[in-house]
Design an enzyme around this catalytic site. Structure first.
Site, PDB file in Angstrom:
ATOM      1  N   TYR A  91       0.863  -1.185   0.000  1.00 53.11           N
ATOM      2  CA  TYR A  91       0.000   0.000   0.000  1.00 53.11           C
ATOM      3  C   TYR A  91       0.903   1.240   0.000  1.00 53.11           C
ATOM      4  O   TYR A  91       2.018   1.204  -0.514  1.00 53.11           O
ATOM      5  CB  TYR A  91      -0.903  -0.164   1.244  1.00 53.11           C
ATOM      6  CG  TYR A  91      -1.875   0.925   1.564  1.00 53.11           C
ATOM      7  CD1 TYR A  91      -2.970   1.184   0.736  1.00 53.11           C
ATOM      8  CD2 TYR A  91      -1.733   1.674   2.732  1.00 53.11           C
ATOM      9  CE1 TYR A  91      -3.888   2.172   1.071  1.00 53.11           C
ATOM     10  CE2 TYR A  91      -2.656   2.658   3.066  1.00 53.11           C
ATOM     11  CZ  TYR A  91      -3.726   2.906   2.235  1.00 53.11           C
ATOM     12  OH  TYR A  91      -4.626   3.879   2.573  1.00 53.11           O
ATOM     13  N   LYS A 164      -6.205  -0.730  -2.244  1.00 47.55           N
ATOM     14  CA  LYS A 164      -7.142  -0.498  -1.122  1.00 47.55           C
ATOM     15  C   LYS A 164      -7.885  -1.796  -0.818  1.00 47.55           C
ATOM     16  O   LYS A 164      -8.141  -2.117   0.343  1.00 47.55           O
ATOM     17  CB  LYS A 164      -8.130   0.611  -1.482  1.00 47.55           C
ATOM     18  CG  LYS A 164      -7.503   2.003  -1.572  1.00 47.55           C
ATOM     19  CD  LYS A 164      -7.646   2.804  -0.289  1.00 47.55           C
ATOM     20  CE  LYS A 164      -6.784   4.057  -0.345  1.00 47.55           C
ATOM     21  NZ  LYS A 164      -6.767   4.810   0.920  1.00 47.55           N
TER      22      LYS A 164
HETATM   23  O1  LIG Z   1      -4.082   6.142   0.213  1.00 47.62           O
HETATM   24  C1  LIG Z   1      -3.664   6.605   1.297  1.00 47.62           C
HETATM   25  O2  LIG Z   1      -2.560   6.323   1.779  1.00 47.62           O
HETATM   26  C2  LIG Z   1      -4.554   7.465   2.130  1.00 47.62           C
HETATM   27  C3  LIG Z   1      -5.426   8.349   1.379  1.00 47.62           C
HETATM   28  O3  LIG Z   1      -6.552   7.745   0.852  1.00 47.62           O
HETATM   29  C4  LIG Z   1      -4.743   9.251   0.402  1.00 47.62           C
HETATM   30  O4  LIG Z   1      -5.349   9.581  -0.621  1.00 47.62           O
HETATM   31  O5  LIG Z   1      -3.616   9.682   0.699  1.00 47.62           O
HETATM   32 MN   LIG Z   2      -7.107   8.450  -1.081  1.00 52.99          MN
END
Ligand SMILES: O=C(O)C[C@H](O)C(=O)O
Ligand SMILES: [Mn+2]
Ligand SMILES: NC(=O)c1ccc[n+]([C@@H]2O[C@H](COP(=O)([O-])OP(=O)(O)OC[C@H]3O[C@@H](n4cnc5c(N)ncnc54)[C@H](O)[C@@H]3O)[C@@H](O)[C@H]2O)c1
Length: 541
Positions: A91, A164
């Site tokens: 992520y 996600k």
């Molecule tokens: O994706 C992420 O790390 C968190 C959030 O949704 C973002 O757009 O930064």
């Molecule tokens: Mn985001």
């Protein structure tokens, strides 16, 4: 019988070396795999050893994606056993690198769905083909106009939908065969992509206005019709579209905007955690939002609602909130404000020096905030001068630099602790290492929506919620309290990612209880906890 090769190529069916002798015989797989039969833990151990030999974070991610592409059970077992180590690889922040280089790195579509605004007629068939008879309960959809803080990435942004969803399953046990990542490719205004021969998306400028909204609506209606139990998660749309789409659909379908609502929840939870440490009251705080876009405005609204819920009159509560964007402090005579910004804009007549309040330092020195949250995409903007000024006027300043990925953060945790002489209560958007300062080890909470959206989704899906409303959102934020021991010196304001799977359950239960208490469940539910347990998927053969 299914074609044996098709089984090995299907990540939902493939067990690789874990197919037993009997299964190999039944499925026609004899000789199509190495002879030894392994169990899942042996596979996990072996793949983890391979992972450890990869050098860069990008190489690690590419390796993990290979496992994901091959075998979902193995991928999720591995992920769940190494959640702290894998979160920043699978992520944010590594995902930002793979989005920027998506076309160059492309090897396979990872069961994602690419809906092109140039071919709207194909939409229904595409969604049917992609589902292939699966009972889809969760879609993450992006149009990638505002990926994290890195802007417009067109079709490349599909990776945020895929990523996600990986966190949904690893953290909350959402069944990976019931999810679908979607990108709405409506073009891109990123000139790099428009001029890149390798770019795999629609190589034209973004379509806007009615054609854009009609296309999104066609998607929403078609998806709702094909998948009647759908929870629809919007991610990383551009600032104006994100708010418009949430307002349009939130009372009609079970939907969620992660940047606006998810970030609001995690920041409220973080502030509640910080106040639990400092033993201060929410309604005494002076709140400064820096970067009043989707996340900034969504958070501000959530904290404001909390003031009101704690009994303060809305007009009184408003006086505690200030928004700063590119132009400086937001004033109500500014015609460029978004509707969400207008709610919190101030009158120039409140200040003798209104014309000078066009930068963060001047605003901080004027209003003496006690809470400052950065969602500006502007790195290094929480400077030493600003932090020292804030710290001079409040004992325990609450400072959350939340812009992602790492290179865009408003400040580092380490600097904030140092500049405030250990007094700042800090949370960051991406994971931050402990900070040692004057003999105390400060643990830094991660205020990333990933800490709540999986549990929220599990609660909504398990309870068959018709809509996601403010009561459920507030229940989610409040449920995260009590996990951290606030009396420990250097305690974090939020629970650690190492407990993500546990507190995802806590969040799910709080949300599902709220759904059932409000009578907003589609199907009757006699035991909320059991409904959650039944919905949870576990990686096992
Ligand atoms: O994706 C992420 O790390 C968190 C959030 O949704 C973002 O757009 O930064
Ligand atoms: Mn985001
Ligand atoms: N930690 C989290 O969970 C989380 C969640 C959502 C967003 N974010 C981060 O927050 C940032 C913003 O995301 P978003 O979705 O709200 O984007 P957005 O585009 O909707 O909002 C960004 C806002 O910052 C403003 N801005 C730009 N330059 C500025 C400057 N110099 N000074 C002040 N404001 C400025 C923009 O005008 C806009 O209003 C991103 O970096 C994103 O990664 C973090």
């Amino acid at each position: 019988m299914t074609n044996p090769v098709a089984i090995l190529n299907n990540p939902f069916l493939n067990k690789g070396t874990a197919f037993t002798k009997q299964e190999r015989q039944n499925l026609g797989l004899q000789g199509l795999l190495p002879p030894k039969v392994q169990n899942l833990s042996e596979q996990v151990e072996q793949t983890y050893a391979q992972f450890q030999h990869k050098g860069s974070d990008l190489d690690k991610r590419i390796f993990l994606m290979d496992i994901f592409n091959e075998n979902r059970v193995l991928f999720y077992k591995l992920f769940s056993e190494h959640i702290v180590e894998f979160m920043p690889i699978v992520y944010d922040p590594t995902i930002a690198t793979t989005i920027e280089n998506y076309s160059e790195l492309y090897v396979q579509s990872q069961n994602a769905v690419y809906l092109s605004i140039d071919e709207p007629k194909n939409m229904e068939q595409t969604l049917r083909n992609a589902a292939d008879g699966r009972d889809i309960r969760l879609i993450v959809v992006t149009d990638a106009e505002g990926i994290l803080g890195i802007g417009d990435w067109g079709t490349n942004g599909v990776d945020i939908s895929v990523g996600k969803l990986m966190v949904y399953t690893a953290a909350a046990g959402i069944d990976p065969s019931q999810v679908m990542p979607v990108v709405l490719d409506t073009g891109t205004n990123n000139s790099k992509l428009l001029n890149d021969k390798l770019y795999l998306g629609n190589q034209h400028e973004r379509v806007t206005g009615d054609r854009f909204y009609d296309f999104v609506d066609q998607f929403v209606q078609t998806a709702e019709r094909l998948f009647p139990n759908l929870y629809l998660h919007f991610e990383d749309f551009g600032r104006d579209n994100a708010a418009n789409l949430l307002n349009k659909y939130k009372d009609q379908i079970t939907t969620f905007n992660d940047d606006i609502q998810g970030t609001g929840i995690i920041v409220l939870a973080g502030i509640l955690g910080a106040l639990n440490i400092s033993k201060q009251k929410m309604t005494d705080q002076i709140y400064l939002c820096f970067g009043a876009g989707s996340a900034g405005a969504g958070i501000t609204k959530r904290i404001f609602d909390e003031f009101v819920q704690e009994g303060m009159a809305p007009e009184e509560a408003k006086k505690h909130f200030y928004m700063v964007d590119k132009q400086g402090l937001l004033f109500d005579d500014d015609s460029t404000l978004t509707p969400e910004q207008r709610e919190f804009a101030r009158s120039r007549s409140e200040f003798e020096n209104a014309d000078q309040l066009d930068n963060l330092a001047a605003v901080v020195s004027e209003i003496h905030p006690t809470v400052m949250v950065g969602t500006s995409t502007q790195p290094g903007t929480f400077t030493e001068e600003i932090v020292k000024d804030m710290s001079a006027n409040t004992d325990r300043p609450i400072i959350f630099p939340l812009s992602n990925p790492t290179k865009l953060a408003e400040a580092t945790a380490e600097d904030l602790i140092k500049w405030s002489d250990g007094r700042a209560l800090v949370a960051t958007g991406i994971p931050a290492a402990d900070v040692e300062y004057k003999g105390v080890t400060y643990h830094i909470g991660q205020a990333n929506n990933a800490l709540v959206y999986p549990g929220l989704g599990l609660g909504v899906i398990a309870s068959t919620a018709k809509v996601l409303n403010d009561e459920m959102i507030s229940a989610a934020a409040h449920s995260l309290g009590g996990i951290v021991d606030p009396t420990q010196a250097g305690a974090a304001v939020l629970p650690p990612v190492s407990k993500l799977d546990q507190f995802s359950q806590t969040v799910a239960l709080a949300v599902a209880n709220s759904v059932v208490e409000q009578g907003l469940n589609r199907e009757s539910i006699s035991d909320v906890k059991a409904a959650i347990d039944d919905t949870r998927w576990e990686p096992k053969y």
